[in-house]
Design a protein around this motif. Sequence first.
Motif, PDB file in Angstrom:
ATOM      1  N   SER A 280       0.917  -1.242  -0.078  1.00  0.00           N
ATOM      2  CA  SER A 280      -0.047  -0.158   0.123  1.00  0.00           C
ATOM      3  C   SER A 280       0.817   1.245   0.150  1.00  0.00           C
ATOM      4  CB  SER A 280      -0.941   0.013   1.222  1.00  0.00           C
ATOM      5  OG  SER A 280      -2.013  -1.032   1.114  1.00  0.00           O
ATOM      6  N   ARG A 281       1.785   1.395   0.785  1.00  0.00           N
ATOM      7  CA  ARG A 281       2.933   2.513   0.856  1.00  0.00           C
ATOM      8  C   ARG A 281       3.641   2.561  -0.542  1.00  0.00           C
ATOM      9  NH1 ARG A 281       7.131   3.500   5.471  1.00  0.00           N
ATOM     10  NH2 ARG A 281       8.593   1.975   4.438  1.00  0.00           N
ATOM     11  N   PHE A 282       3.813   1.424  -1.164  1.00  0.00           N
ATOM     12  CA  PHE A 282       4.577   1.698  -2.294  1.00  0.00           C
ATOM     13  C   PHE A 282       3.565   2.080  -3.290  1.00  0.00           C
ATOM     14  CE2 PHE A 282       4.371  -0.568  -6.692  1.00  0.00           C
ATOM     15  CZ  PHE A 282       5.578  -0.042  -7.337  1.00  0.00           C
ATOM     16  N   GLU A 283       2.167   1.725  -3.407  1.00  0.00           N
ATOM     17  CA  GLU A 283       1.208   2.336  -4.334  1.00  0.00           C
ATOM     18  C   GLU A 283       0.989   3.897  -4.058  1.00  0.00           C
ATOM     19  OE1 GLU A 283      -1.290  -1.875  -5.052  1.00  0.00           O
ATOM     20  OE2 GLU A 283      -1.876  -0.136  -3.743  1.00  0.00           O
ATOM     21  N   ARG A 284       1.126   4.132  -2.880  1.00  0.00           N
ATOM     22  CA  ARG A 284       0.911   5.557  -2.555  1.00  0.00           C
ATOM     23  C   ARG A 284       2.182   6.249  -2.685  1.00  0.00           C
ATOM     24  NH1 ARG A 284       0.232   4.586   2.196  1.00  0.00           N
ATOM     25  NH2 ARG A 284       1.909   5.223   3.252  1.00  0.00           N
ATOM     26  N   ASP A 285       3.208   5.961  -2.605  1.00  0.00           N
ATOM     27  CA  ASP A 285       4.587   6.833  -2.571  1.00  0.00           C
ATOM     28  C   ASP A 285       5.458   6.396  -3.917  1.00  0.00           C
ATOM     29  OD1 ASP A 285       3.662   7.888  -0.246  1.00  0.00           O
ATOM     30  OD2 ASP A 285       4.831   6.871   0.930  1.00  0.00           O
ATOM     31  N   GLY A 286       5.287   5.186  -4.167  1.00  0.00           N
ATOM     32  CA  GLY A 286       6.249   4.878  -5.419  1.00  0.00           C
ATOM     33  C   GLY A 286       7.753   4.528  -4.967  1.00  0.00           C
ATOM     34  N   ASN A 287       8.048   4.181  -3.885  1.00  0.00           N
ATOM     35  CA  ASN A 287       9.230   3.634  -3.449  1.00  0.00           C
ATOM     36  C   ASN A 287       9.330   2.246  -3.406  1.00  0.00           C
ATOM     37  OD1 ASN A 287      11.445   3.008  -2.024  1.00  0.00           O
ATOM     38  ND2 ASN A 287      11.315   4.380  -0.436  1.00  0.00           N
ATOM     39  N   ALA A 288      10.438   1.900  -4.528  1.00  0.00           N
ATOM     40  CA  ALA A 288      10.349   0.566  -4.997  1.00  0.00           C
ATOM     41  C   ALA A 288      11.243  -0.392  -3.949  1.00  0.00           C
ATOM     42  CB  ALA A 288      11.456   0.492  -6.158  1.00  0.00           C
ATOM     43  N   ASP A 289      11.731   0.176  -2.958  1.00  0.00           N
ATOM     44  CA  ASP A 289      12.281  -0.615  -1.786  1.00  0.00           C
ATOM     45  C   ASP A 289      11.240  -1.160  -1.033  1.00  0.00           C
ATOM     46  OD1 ASP A 289      14.837   0.251  -2.389  1.00  0.00           O
ATOM     47  OD2 ASP A 289      14.877   1.773  -0.898  1.00  0.00           O
ATOM     48  N   ASP A 290       9.951  -0.551  -1.121  1.00  0.00           N
ATOM     49  CA  ASP A 290       8.835  -1.232  -0.073  1.00  0.00           C
ATOM     50  C   ASP A 290       8.285  -2.518  -0.920  1.00  0.00           C
ATOM     51  OD1 ASP A 290       8.820   0.765   1.908  1.00  0.00           O
ATOM     52  OD2 ASP A 290       7.386   2.091   0.978  1.00  0.00           O
ATOM     53  N   LEU A 291       8.336  -2.319  -2.287  1.00  0.00           N
ATOM     54  CA  LEU A 291       7.934  -3.547  -3.009  1.00  0.00           C
ATOM     55  C   LEU A 291       9.024  -4.551  -2.809  1.00  0.00           C
ATOM     56  CD1 LEU A 291       5.587  -4.361  -4.853  1.00  0.00           C
ATOM     57  CD2 LEU A 291       6.926  -3.438  -6.899  1.00  0.00           C
ATOM     58  N   ASP A 292      10.113  -4.314  -2.908  1.00  0.00           N
ATOM     59  CA  ASP A 292      11.181  -5.131  -2.706  1.00  0.00           C
ATOM     60  C   ASP A 292      11.037  -5.870  -1.272  1.00  0.00           C
ATOM     61  OD1 ASP A 292      12.278  -4.885  -5.248  1.00  0.00           O
ATOM     62  OD2 ASP A 292      13.712  -3.323  -4.686  1.00  0.00           O
ATOM     63  N   LEU A 293      10.880  -5.139  -0.276  1.00  0.00           N
ATOM     64  CA  LEU A 293      10.871  -5.745   1.039  1.00  0.00           C
ATOM     65  C   LEU A 293       9.473  -6.649   1.082  1.00  0.00           C
ATOM     66  CD1 LEU A 293      11.686  -2.691   3.026  1.00  0.00           C
ATOM     67  CD2 LEU A 293      12.906  -4.821   3.203  1.00  0.00           C
ATOM     68  N   ALA A 294       8.300  -6.118   0.403  1.00  0.00           N
ATOM     69  CA  ALA A 294       7.191  -7.118   0.552  1.00  0.00           C
ATOM     70  C   ALA A 294       7.423  -8.505  -0.218  1.00  0.00           C
ATOM     71  CB  ALA A 294       6.088  -5.952   0.041  1.00  0.00           C
ATOM     72  N   ARG A 295       8.070  -8.193  -1.317  1.00  0.00           N
ATOM     73  CA  ARG A 295       8.466  -9.275  -2.168  1.00  0.00           C
ATOM     74  C   ARG A 295       9.368 -10.285  -1.353  1.00  0.00           C
ATOM     75  NH1 ARG A 295      10.658  -9.096  -8.589  1.00  0.00           N
ATOM     76  NH2 ARG A 295      10.461 -11.257  -9.005  1.00  0.00           N
TER      77      ARG A 295
ATOM     78  N   ALA B 279      -2.324 -10.954  -0.207  1.00  0.00           N
ATOM     79  CA  ALA B 279      -1.349 -10.033  -0.255  1.00  0.00           C
ATOM     80  C   ALA B 279      -0.150 -10.601  -1.520  1.00  0.00           C
ATOM     81  CB  ALA B 279      -0.416 -10.132   1.219  1.00  0.00           C
ATOM     82  N   ARG B 280      -0.314 -11.742  -1.714  1.00  0.00           N
ATOM     83  CA  ARG B 280       0.733 -12.492  -2.618  1.00  0.00           C
ATOM     84  C   ARG B 280       0.019 -12.053  -3.849  1.00  0.00           C
ATOM     85  NH1 ARG B 280       1.691 -17.549   1.115  1.00  0.00           N
ATOM     86  NH2 ARG B 280       4.060 -16.992   1.542  1.00  0.00           N
ATOM     87  N   SER B 281      -1.301 -11.992  -4.170  1.00  0.00           N
ATOM     88  CA  SER B 281      -2.129 -11.739  -5.287  1.00  0.00           C
ATOM     89  C   SER B 281      -1.698 -10.203  -5.593  1.00  0.00           C
ATOM     90  CB  SER B 281      -3.525 -11.867  -5.133  1.00  0.00           C
ATOM     91  OG  SER B 281      -4.294 -11.340  -6.298  1.00  0.00           O
ATOM     92  N   ARG B 282      -1.541  -9.344  -4.524  1.00  0.00           N
ATOM     93  CA  ARG B 282      -1.585  -8.058  -4.709  1.00  0.00           C
ATOM     94  C   ARG B 282       0.013  -7.888  -5.161  1.00  0.00           C
ATOM     95  NH1 ARG B 282      -2.470  -3.842  -0.071  1.00  0.00           N
ATOM     96  NH2 ARG B 282      -2.349  -2.310  -1.843  1.00  0.00           N
ATOM     97  N   LEU B 283       0.844  -8.389  -4.648  1.00  0.00           N
ATOM     98  CA  LEU B 283       2.048  -8.447  -4.866  1.00  0.00           C
ATOM     99  C   LEU B 283       2.385  -8.720  -6.299  1.00  0.00           C
ATOM    100  CD1 LEU B 283       5.284  -8.090  -4.221  1.00  0.00           C
ATOM    101  CD2 LEU B 283       5.061 -10.602  -3.573  1.00  0.00           C
TER     102      LEU B 283
END
Length: 229
Positions: free
Chosen positions: A74-89, A212-216
Amino acid sequence: MGDFATVAAGRTTSVYQDAVRLLLLINAAAEDLSGPIPEGAPANAVAVLRSQVLLQKLDFWLRNPDYLADELISRFERDGNADDLDLARQILESEEPEVRSYQMLRHLFGAYEPLDEALAVLRTPGLVVRRRQGKAAHTSQHDYYLTAAGRSAARAIVETVPDLAYYVERARLVVDLAGGRRGSALRDIQYLQVEYADAALGTHIAGIADRARSRLKDALVSTGHGEQQ
């Protein structure tokens, strides 16, 4: 503790595991004390985490990596910080949600677990001291003071048991995700999850790893880092 002692599917933690996790979380989240020690605080206090609500909501994310990862998305979608997506992954493409999740109970004000026994383990050697604010018949707030001994113990625990570095890293991530917000604000965010909001009082809040995995997957596709199946 009545029904609140029941743990879904037999998964629970011991009081000592809870104590260590809470010590590491308080060490990460507590605000350093500067200047004179506040009135009523222990003389050897070095930091304080204010409010049980905040502690419970931070602990919810620490105990539920699937919810933590979903909020990172959600924070990645809001702020666009790729680090958040990497951590979620990292979390969701591993077995972390399956092997590290310890569900919490749905209480009147959201996720809740009794803390008294674990805090007693920390209080006895003087690592964390709880102080109550308010009148004798009504506590308006709990303050959790980390002592110098508690800070030293948090460091020594990780040096002695390197596997506990996981909780240090995740506690830092949880605190970063909280972004200095009050416990009530974190509760409102967590209530946006239907599994959290719809859980019956006194029952465990169900996990959301599959969703959450589907969202990822969708987020990775949208950034060109994945392919739809």
